[in-house]
Design an enzyme around this catalytic site. Sequence first.
Site, PDB file in Angstrom:
ATOM      1  N   ASP A 106       0.878  -1.155   0.000  1.00 24.30           N
ATOM      2  CA  ASP A 106       0.000   0.000   0.000  1.00 24.30           C
ATOM      3  C   ASP A 106       0.928   1.222   0.000  1.00 24.30           C
ATOM      4  O   ASP A 106       2.122   1.105   0.275  1.00 24.30           O
ATOM      5  CB  ASP A 106      -0.918  -0.038   1.225  1.00 24.30           C
ATOM      6  CG  ASP A 106      -2.241   0.662   0.984  1.00 24.30           C
ATOM      7  OD1 ASP A 106      -2.307   1.509   0.069  1.00 24.30           O
ATOM      8  OD2 ASP A 106      -3.207   0.366   1.688  1.00 24.30           O
ATOM      9  N   TRP A 107       0.428   2.384  -0.258  1.00 30.25           N
ATOM     10  CA  TRP A 107       1.219   3.579  -0.518  1.00 30.25           C
ATOM     11  C   TRP A 107       2.504   3.713   0.305  1.00 30.25           C
ATOM     12  O   TRP A 107       3.580   3.711  -0.249  1.00 30.25           O
ATOM     13  CB  TRP A 107       0.367   4.827  -0.332  1.00 30.25           C
ATOM     14  CG  TRP A 107      -0.579   4.996  -1.473  1.00 30.25           C
ATOM     15  CD1 TRP A 107      -1.843   4.514  -1.554  1.00 30.25           C
ATOM     16  CD2 TRP A 107      -0.306   5.623  -2.718  1.00 30.25           C
ATOM     17  NE1 TRP A 107      -2.389   4.810  -2.768  1.00 30.25           N
ATOM     18  CE2 TRP A 107      -1.469   5.511  -3.499  1.00 30.25           C
ATOM     19  CE3 TRP A 107       0.788   6.298  -3.244  1.00 30.25           C
ATOM     20  CZ2 TRP A 107      -1.559   6.024  -4.781  1.00 30.25           C
ATOM     21  CZ3 TRP A 107       0.689   6.820  -4.502  1.00 30.25           C
ATOM     22  CH2 TRP A 107      -0.467   6.679  -5.259  1.00 30.25           C
TER      23      TRP A 107
END
Length: 114
Positions: A106-107
């Site tokens: 994820d980011w």
Amino acid sequence: GEDPALGARLASAYVRGAQSEGVMCVAKHFAFNEQEINRNNYSSVVDARTAWELYYPPFEAAVQAGVGAVMCSYNRVNGTHSCVNSELLKGDLKGKMGFHGFVMSDWLAVYNYH
């Protein structure tokens, strides 16, 4: 909470359906991502039996259906961030579940431990 058997049926059907149309699916967030508040800092403490009976069935079903990728989560699992958790990713996901795709973060979920 979510029903693991229902989650597994839904995950499998979704992966097969979407990928039959040429779209690659990503199963997320692996694993034990159960809260949004302070999600970068909390640690989910989970034993193997609980993981396999309650949390892993939808992911395992997605893997068996041929999911293309799995996204790791922000939280820690038993003290180690999930995106750098070898036991979680190599042991359970790739080893025991037999996942052959790729894991994406994820980011800002990747941490470097040196």
